[in-house]
Design a protein around this motif. Structure first.
Motif, PDB file in Angstrom:
ATOM      1  N   TYR A 198       0.998  -1.239  -0.240  1.00 45.52           N
ATOM      2  CA  TYR A 198      -0.125   0.106  -0.016  1.00 45.52           C
ATOM      3  C   TYR A 198       0.909   1.273  -0.108  1.00 45.52           C
ATOM      4  CZ  TYR A 198      -4.467  -3.268   0.571  1.00 45.52           C
ATOM      5  OH  TYR A 198      -5.176  -3.809   0.105  1.00 45.52           O
ATOM      6  N   SER A 199       2.415   1.251  -0.250  1.00 50.17           N
ATOM      7  CA  SER A 199       3.241   2.105   0.209  1.00 50.17           C
ATOM      8  C   SER A 199       2.649   3.610  -1.595  1.00 50.17           C
ATOM      9  CB  SER A 199       4.755   1.832  -0.019  1.00 50.17           C
ATOM     10  OG  SER A 199       4.156   1.504  -1.653  1.00 50.17           O
ATOM     11  N   ALA A 200       2.309   3.154  -2.229  1.00 46.18           N
ATOM     12  CA  ALA A 200       2.226   4.358  -3.471  1.00 46.18           C
ATOM     13  C   ALA A 200      -0.305   4.410  -3.241  1.00 46.18           C
ATOM     14  CB  ALA A 200       1.712   3.436  -4.864  1.00 46.18           C
ATOM     15  N   ARG A 201      -0.229   4.153  -1.998  1.00 51.93           N
ATOM     16  CA  ARG A 201      -1.539   4.328  -2.174  1.00 51.93           C
ATOM     17  C   ARG A 201      -1.542   5.676  -0.748  1.00 51.93           C
ATOM     18  NH1 ARG A 201      -6.292  -0.637  -2.754  1.00 51.93           N
ATOM     19  NH2 ARG A 201      -4.073  -1.687  -4.141  1.00 51.93           N
ATOM     20  N   PHE A 202       0.029   6.002  -0.641  1.00 57.85           N
ATOM     21  CA  PHE A 202       0.138   7.447   0.707  1.00 57.85           C
ATOM     22  C   PHE A 202       0.846   8.053   0.411  1.00 57.85           C
ATOM     23  CE2 PHE A 202      -2.511   3.218   3.171  1.00 57.85           C
ATOM     24  CZ  PHE A 202      -3.214   4.248   3.670  1.00 57.85           C
ATOM     25  N   GLU A 203       0.622   8.913   0.776  1.00 63.49           N
ATOM     26  CA  GLU A 203       1.685  10.058   1.168  1.00 63.49           C
ATOM     27  C   GLU A 203       2.197  10.193   2.452  1.00 63.49           C
ATOM     28  OE1 GLU A 203       1.013  14.338   0.035  1.00 63.49           O
ATOM     29  OE2 GLU A 203      -0.868  14.303   0.856  1.00 63.49           O
ATOM     30  N   THR A 204       4.295  10.447   2.098  1.00 59.32           N
ATOM     31  CA  THR A 204       4.095  10.655   3.157  1.00 59.32           C
ATOM     32  C   THR A 204       4.662  12.159   4.149  1.00 59.32           C
ATOM     33  OG1 THR A 204       5.807   8.687   3.229  1.00 59.32           O
ATOM     34  CG2 THR A 204       6.557  10.618   4.664  1.00 59.32           C
ATOM     35  N   LEU A 205       4.024  12.644   5.221  1.00 57.82           N
ATOM     36  CA  LEU A 205       3.199  13.838   5.503  1.00 57.82           C
ATOM     37  C   LEU A 205       4.676  14.106   6.215  1.00 57.82           C
ATOM     38  CD1 LEU A 205       1.286  15.972   6.081  1.00 57.82           C
ATOM     39  CD2 LEU A 205       0.179  15.474   7.550  1.00 57.82           C
ATOM     40  N   ALA A 206       5.082  13.218   7.331  1.00 56.68           N
ATOM     41  CA  ALA A 206       6.377  13.415   8.399  1.00 56.68           C
ATOM     42  C   ALA A 206       6.956  11.711   8.441  1.00 56.68           C
ATOM     43  CB  ALA A 206       5.482  14.268   9.728  1.00 56.68           C
ATOM     44  N   ARG A 207       8.427  12.130   7.825  1.00 60.45           N
ATOM     45  CA  ARG A 207       8.655  10.697   8.054  1.00 60.45           C
ATOM     46  C   ARG A 207       9.414   9.572   8.795  1.00 60.45           C
ATOM     47  NH1 ARG A 207      10.246   6.834   4.206  1.00 60.45           N
ATOM     48  NH2 ARG A 207       9.136   8.476   2.602  1.00 60.45           N
ATOM     49  N   PRO A 208       9.700  11.051   9.747  1.00 62.34           N
ATOM     50  CA  PRO A 208      10.651  10.432  11.172  1.00 62.34           C
ATOM     51  C   PRO A 208       9.141  10.268  12.055  1.00 62.34           C
ATOM     52  CG  PRO A 208      11.732  12.881  10.527  1.00 62.34           C
ATOM     53  CD  PRO A 208      10.291  12.675   9.167  1.00 62.34           C
ATOM     54  N   GLU A 209       8.073  11.056  11.742  1.00 61.28           N
ATOM     55  CA  GLU A 209       7.022  10.988  12.998  1.00 61.28           C
ATOM     56  C   GLU A 209       5.791   9.627  12.284  1.00 61.28           C
ATOM     57  OE1 GLU A 209       7.770  14.036  12.531  1.00 61.28           O
ATOM     58  OE2 GLU A 209       8.686  14.139  13.994  1.00 61.28           O
ATOM     59  N   ARG A 210       6.115   8.700  11.221  1.00 55.63           N
ATOM     60  CA  ARG A 210       5.611   8.036  10.717  1.00 55.63           C
ATOM     61  C   ARG A 210       4.330   8.289  10.655  1.00 55.63           C
ATOM     62  NH1 ARG A 210      10.707   6.678  10.154  1.00 55.63           N
ATOM     63  NH2 ARG A 210      11.314   4.827  10.674  1.00 55.63           N
ATOM     64  N   ILE A 211       3.458   9.628  10.164  1.00 55.52           N
ATOM     65  CA  ILE A 211       2.365  10.174   9.622  1.00 55.52           C
ATOM     66  C   ILE A 211       2.064  10.034   8.184  1.00 55.52           C
ATOM     67  CG2 ILE A 211       0.833  11.686   9.705  1.00 55.52           C
ATOM     68  CD1 ILE A 211       2.229  12.198  12.829  1.00 55.52           C
ATOM     69  N   TYR A 212       1.175   9.586   7.762  1.00 53.21           N
ATOM     70  CA  TYR A 212       0.962   9.180   5.906  1.00 53.21           C
ATOM     71  C   TYR A 212      -0.321   9.645   5.640  1.00 53.21           C
ATOM     72  CZ  TYR A 212       4.953   6.550   6.720  1.00 53.21           C
ATOM     73  OH  TYR A 212       6.394   5.585   6.963  1.00 53.21           O
ATOM     74  N   ARG A 213      -0.781  10.114   5.019  1.00 55.30           N
ATOM     75  CA  ARG A 213      -2.359  10.614   3.759  1.00 55.30           C
ATOM     76  C   ARG A 213      -2.789  10.224   3.278  1.00 55.30           C
ATOM     77  NH1 ARG A 213      -4.181  17.526   3.875  1.00 55.30           N
ATOM     78  NH2 ARG A 213      -6.004  16.491   3.919  1.00 55.30           N
ATOM     79  N   LYS A 214      -3.774   9.607   3.108  1.00 51.13           N
ATOM     80  CA  LYS A 214      -4.236   8.879   2.220  1.00 51.13           C
ATOM     81  C   LYS A 214      -4.377   9.512   0.729  1.00 51.13           C
ATOM     82  CE  LYS A 214      -7.750   5.661   1.221  1.00 51.13           C
ATOM     83  NZ  LYS A 214      -9.728   5.620   1.437  1.00 51.13           N
ATOM     84  N   LEU A 215      -4.246   8.759  -0.703  1.00 47.72           N
ATOM     85  CA  LEU A 215      -3.978   9.463  -1.527  1.00 47.72           C
ATOM     86  C   LEU A 215      -5.572   9.760  -2.332  1.00 47.72           C
ATOM     87  CD1 LEU A 215      -0.537   8.010  -2.975  1.00 47.72           C
ATOM     88  CD2 LEU A 215      -0.925  11.275  -2.841  1.00 47.72           C
TER      89      LEU A 215
END
Length: 273
Positions: free
Chosen positions: A256-273
């Motif tokens: 599912y890596s391509a279905r989210f964008e990274t919002l904050a990599r160190p904090e491991r926060i992602y956003r659904k595309l």
């Protein structure tokens, strides 16, 4: 002394037996983690072999519930990784405020520290009253502790420091009453919380959410089960919803890596595309 191969076979049989008898599915949990926990349980149950432990839990549901505490060892703290919560407060909350109402899923909530941390943050940001929090776990004993909201004062000292570093706006003591060496957290923090038994290995999605937090759970899963969990989170999240993981977890290299964008990599926060 049993050979390693014998131990591995016995563990597989035990895990399969647990699934068939009690519908708890540990078959895709990390092999090394399961092995370590099972061997510890064998010692604590004073069994000579894993097979003896299997016989015991198959014929005694109470013994299985005891074993479950070893298989799902709850390790949590409030405002764990304070910079993570600080980022949510500063960068994610302003976006959450654009929704008329919120649903947040805390998956693998353990004994509830993550739930109370999120509830406190949302209250301070004026969002708690219009938020429903779903707090789920597979361990009934952990859920019961989470519902009660009583924690050792010894731990609360560390929670207080975490809270302050996470941008806390009040005195942390405002949120609990101290008694007999424990801190009893304000019951109003869980007025909008639904605690429920839910397995990421076997259960399905139950609601559309704006944010899913699943921290320090996926590290115990193998890749197949991680992808299943990511699939549940993706299905649950609304368009542009937020996914929050633990500091040692990542969407990288998942299905599912391509279905989210990274919002904050160190904090491991992602956003659904």
């Amino acid at each position: 002394m049993q050979r390693t191969s014998d131990v591995d076979i016995e563990i597989r049989l035990l895990i399969e037996a647990i699934y068939l008898k009690y519908s708890y599915d540990f078959r895709d949990y990390s092999g090394a983690s399961v092995k370590r926990r099972v061997l510890h349980a064998v010692s604590q149950f004073e069994c000579q072999t894993i097979s003896a432990l299997q016989e015991r839990v198959l014929h005694d549901a109470g013994a299985f519930m005891q074993l479950l505490q070893y298989l799902t060892i709850p390790v949590s703290s409030m405002f764990r990784d304070p910079e993570h919560f600080l980022f949510i407060r500063r960068e994610v909350v302003p976006l959450l405020k654009t929704y008329p109402s919120l649903k947040i899923w805390i998956a693998g909530c353990s004994t509830g520290e993550e739930v109370y941390s999120m509830a406190i943050l949302l209250r301070e940001e004026g969002l708690l009253e219009r938020t429903i929090i779903y707090a789920t776990d597979i361990n009934p004993a952990s859920l019961e502790k989470a519902k009660v909201g009583i924690y050792s004062m010894e731990n609360v000292r560390a929670y207080t420091e975490n809270y302050q570093r996470a941008g806390g706006q009040e005195a942390f003591s405002n949120y609990y009453t101290a008694a007999y060496g424990n801190a009893i957290f304000d019951s109003s923090l869980r007025d909008n919380v639904t605690f429920a038994d839910h397995s990421l290995a076997t259960d399905s999605v139950f609601s559309e959410t704006q944010l899913v937090s699943c921290r320090n759970v996926l590290i115990y899963f193998n890749k197949n089960l991680q992808d299943r969990a990511f699939g549940l989170f993706h299905e649950s999240l609304c368009h542009r919803g937020f996914l929050v993981l633990g500091s040692k977890e990542t969407l990288d290299f998942s299905a599912y890596s391509a279905r989210f964008e990274t919002l904050a990599r160190p904090e491991r926060i992602y956003r659904k595309l």
